[in-house]
Design a protein around this motif. Structure first.
Motif, PDB file in Angstrom:
ATOM      1  N   ASN A   1       0.856  -1.187   0.000  1.00  0.00           N
ATOM      2  CA  ASN A   1       0.000   0.000   0.000  1.00  0.00           C
ATOM      3  C   ASN A   1       0.889   1.233   0.000  1.00  0.00           C
ATOM      4  O   ASN A   1       1.566   1.511   0.993  1.00  0.00           O
ATOM      5  CB  ASN A   1      -0.901  -0.008   1.236  1.00  0.00           C
ATOM      6  N   PRO A   2       0.936   2.010  -1.070  1.00  0.00           N
ATOM      7  CA  PRO A   2       1.851   3.153  -1.140  1.00  0.00           C
ATOM      8  C   PRO A   2       1.571   4.235  -0.109  1.00  0.00           C
ATOM      9  O   PRO A   2       2.440   5.063   0.182  1.00  0.00           O
ATOM     10  CB  PRO A   2       1.655   3.682  -2.564  1.00  0.00           C
ATOM     11  N   ASP A   3       0.356   4.225   0.474  1.00  0.00           N
ATOM     12  CA  ASP A   3      -0.016   5.264   1.437  1.00  0.00           C
ATOM     13  C   ASP A   3       0.024   4.784   2.887  1.00  0.00           C
ATOM     14  O   ASP A   3      -0.402   5.513   3.786  1.00  0.00           O
ATOM     15  CB  ASP A   3      -1.425   5.786   1.114  1.00  0.00           C
ATOM     16  N   GLU A   4       0.539   3.566   3.116  1.00  0.00           N
ATOM     17  CA  GLU A   4       0.582   3.078   4.496  1.00  0.00           C
ATOM     18  C   GLU A   4       1.498   3.944   5.350  1.00  0.00           C
ATOM     19  O   GLU A   4       2.652   4.202   4.995  1.00  0.00           O
ATOM     20  CB  GLU A   4       1.047   1.621   4.547  1.00  0.00           C
ATOM     21  N   SER A   5       0.979   4.388   6.491  1.00  0.00           N
ATOM     22  CA  SER A   5       1.756   5.248   7.391  1.00  0.00           C
ATOM     23  C   SER A   5       2.881   4.464   8.061  1.00  0.00           C
ATOM     24  O   SER A   5       2.765   3.249   8.261  1.00  0.00           O
ATOM     25  CB  SER A   5       0.839   5.847   8.455  1.00  0.00           C
TER      26      SER A   5
ATOM     27  N   ASN B   1       5.062   6.330  -0.533  1.00  0.00           N
ATOM     28  CA  ASN B   1       4.878   7.778  -0.462  1.00  0.00           C
ATOM     29  C   ASN B   1       5.446   8.346   0.831  1.00  0.00           C
ATOM     30  O   ASN B   1       6.063   9.420   0.827  1.00  0.00           O
ATOM     31  CB  ASN B   1       3.396   8.130  -0.601  1.00  0.00           C
ATOM     32  N   HIS B   2       5.275   7.628   1.919  1.00  0.00           N
ATOM     33  CA  HIS B   2       5.870   8.065   3.190  1.00  0.00           C
ATOM     34  C   HIS B   2       7.383   7.840   3.187  1.00  0.00           C
ATOM     35  O   HIS B   2       8.130   8.613   3.798  1.00  0.00           O
ATOM     36  CB  HIS B   2       5.207   7.328   4.354  1.00  0.00           C
ATOM     37  N   LEU B   3       7.837   6.787   2.505  1.00  0.00           N
ATOM     38  CA  LEU B   3       9.277   6.574   2.384  1.00  0.00           C
ATOM     39  C   LEU B   3       9.919   7.733   1.638  1.00  0.00           C
ATOM     40  O   LEU B   3      10.989   8.230   2.026  1.00  0.00           O
ATOM     41  CB  LEU B   3       9.558   5.260   1.656  1.00  0.00           C
ATOM     42  N   LEU B   4       9.279   8.193   0.581  1.00  0.00           N
ATOM     43  CA  LEU B   4       9.813   9.317  -0.180  1.00  0.00           C
ATOM     44  C   LEU B   4       9.928  10.560   0.701  1.00  0.00           C
ATOM     45  O   LEU B   4      10.957  11.262   0.679  1.00  0.00           O
ATOM     46  CB  LEU B   4       8.919   9.599  -1.390  1.00  0.00           C
ATOM     47  N   GLU B   5       8.914  10.837   1.500  1.00  0.00           N
ATOM     48  CA  GLU B   5       8.954  11.987   2.406  1.00  0.00           C
ATOM     49  C   GLU B   5      10.107  11.850   3.401  1.00  0.00           C
ATOM     50  O   GLU B   5      10.816  12.816   3.690  1.00  0.00           O
ATOM     51  CB  GLU B   5       7.629  12.099   3.163  1.00  0.00           C
TER      52      GLU B   5
ATOM     53  N   GLU C   1       9.779   4.373  -8.563  1.00  0.00           N
ATOM     54  CA  GLU C   1       9.017   5.441  -7.931  1.00  0.00           C
ATOM     55  C   GLU C   1       9.844   6.393  -7.065  1.00  0.00           C
ATOM     56  O   GLU C   1       9.423   7.520  -6.815  1.00  0.00           O
ATOM     57  CB  GLU C   1       7.903   4.832  -7.062  1.00  0.00           C
ATOM     58  N   ILE C   2      11.019   5.954  -6.607  1.00  0.00           N
ATOM     59  CA  ILE C   2      11.792   6.759  -5.654  1.00  0.00           C
ATOM     60  C   ILE C   2      13.181   7.124  -6.169  1.00  0.00           C
ATOM     61  O   ILE C   2      13.634   8.270  -6.011  1.00  0.00           O
ATOM     62  CB  ILE C   2      11.897   6.009  -4.307  1.00  0.00           C
ATOM     63  N   LEU C   3      13.854   6.171  -6.801  1.00  0.00           N
ATOM     64  CA  LEU C   3      15.221   6.412  -7.268  1.00  0.00           C
ATOM     65  C   LEU C   3      15.357   7.647  -8.166  1.00  0.00           C
ATOM     66  O   LEU C   3      16.375   8.356  -8.061  1.00  0.00           O
ATOM     67  CB  LEU C   3      15.750   5.170  -7.985  1.00  0.00           C
ATOM     68  N   PRO C   4      14.400   7.965  -9.044  1.00  0.00           N
ATOM     69  CA  PRO C   4      14.559   9.170  -9.877  1.00  0.00           C
ATOM     70  C   PRO C   4      14.742  10.455  -9.077  1.00  0.00           C
ATOM     71  O   PRO C   4      15.314  11.434  -9.603  1.00  0.00           O
ATOM     72  CB  PRO C   4      13.266   9.200 -10.685  1.00  0.00           C
TER      73      PRO C   4
END
Length: 320
Positions: free
Chosen positions: A255-259, A272-276, A310-313
């Motif tokens: 789940n990309p939005d899992e906290s 998404n939280h990993l990116l932040e 999704e993150i490396l770029p």
């Protein structure tokens, strides 16, 4: 010699920027304390390289501790690093870290320079004082005095790698700069990074290491540590860039939005939280971050691909 010509160092490290890597073995720890299988490490290493990650890291572990489920990796550090180097093309290979109190500095120098000559500009050498009790017991080395031994071995190793004709008189051995010389010599300067505290002061680390590898902490605590390190490093060697590297244990959710929820030395979270989180680490001065998958529930292949796409770029390996 300086690090301005070391390709792996400059692809990994740039002021105010952060790159990404992975620590072997590329698999979760077994609940039954079984040894890592390491069945697809080469295939994953090639994928990690092809996707454009900056580095792959390997640990220095000697004995299986039957009371622990953390066995590091299965094979000898230098032998397996050579094996991976021969099966990849350009990705940096880091040691995290060579346990100096358990290895003679002349042998470490010989191993490191051999790697550097056979696979130029790829070795990033983390060094540490070590903490695994069974390794010290098996090799008959007093663990309590490892800080002093680390410093002694580090100084010996550093001179062998960085001086053309060192003359060294030590209880470890004698190097007569007029009558002998290490062979092979390094292709270029080999970056030598202190890991953790290695039983040394922050002042010593800031002065002697080419960079610092640290363990995960909260953003606030890590920011304070990095600030102190940068100030001391600049005071000891003004204008010399000494990068900061850290690990992060992750269990990447589907789940990309899992906290985020805490796991040992890291988090279970969605991308998404990993990116932040990664943006925050870059902001406080982390220059390279190493993902550790020991608590991951998903397959490594899935996690690597998702992070790559999704993150490396946002944290690319630097172009030379």
């Amino acid at each position: 010699m300086s690090l301005e010509h070391h390709e792996a160092f400059n692809r990994m490290y740039l002021k105010d920027k952060m790159t990404l890597g992975f620590l072997t073995p590329f698999e979760a720890k077994s609940k039954t304390k079984a040894l890592p299988k390491m069945e697809n490490t080469v295939e994953l290493a090639r994928k990690i390289e092809d996707f454009g990650f900056a580095a792959i890291w390997l640990r220095d572990v000697t004995m299986q501790d039957l009371e622990s489920d953390d066995h590091g990796q299965l094979y000898d550090l230098w032998i397996y690093l050579t094996y991976l180097a021969a099966r990849t093309n350009h990705i940096a290979l880091g040691t995290s870290s060579v346990v100096l109190p358990l290895r003679h500095p002349v042998r470490v120098a010989k191993e490191a320079t051999s790697i550097d000559r056979l696979f130029p500009n790829r070795l990033i050498m983390g060094v540490a004082s070590g903490d695994r009790k069974k390794d010290f017991e098996a090799l008959g080395v007093e663990r309590e005095g490892r800080g002093d031994v680390f410093k002694q071995n580090f100084d010996f190793l550093d001179r062998l790698l960085k001086e053309d004709h060192p003359t060294i008189h030590s209880e470890l051995g004698v190097i007569d700069g007029n009558g002998m010389k290490l062979m092979p010599t390094p292709f270029t300067t080999i970056p030598t990074m202190v890991t953790g505290s290695s039983q040394q002061s922050l002042e010593w680390i800031a002065e002697h290491g080419d960079g610092w590898i640290q363990y995960p902490r909260s953003i606030q605590e890590q920011a304070s540590i990095i600030k102190d390190y940068r100030e001391l490093a600049d005071k000891k060697q003004p204008g010399v860039f000494k990068p900061f590297t850290q690990t992060l244990y992750i269990d990447l959710s589907e789940n990309p939005d899992e906290s985020p929820t805490e796991i040992p030395l890291g988090y279970r979270l969605g991308r998404n939280h990993l990116l932040e989180l990664l943006y925050k680490f870059q902001e406080i001065g982390v220059n390279h971050l190493v993902f550790v998958p020991y608590f991951a529930k998903r397959s490594m292949e899935e996690m690597v691909q998702e992070i790559a796409e999704e993150i490396l770029p946002q944290f690319p390996t630097h172009n030379l």
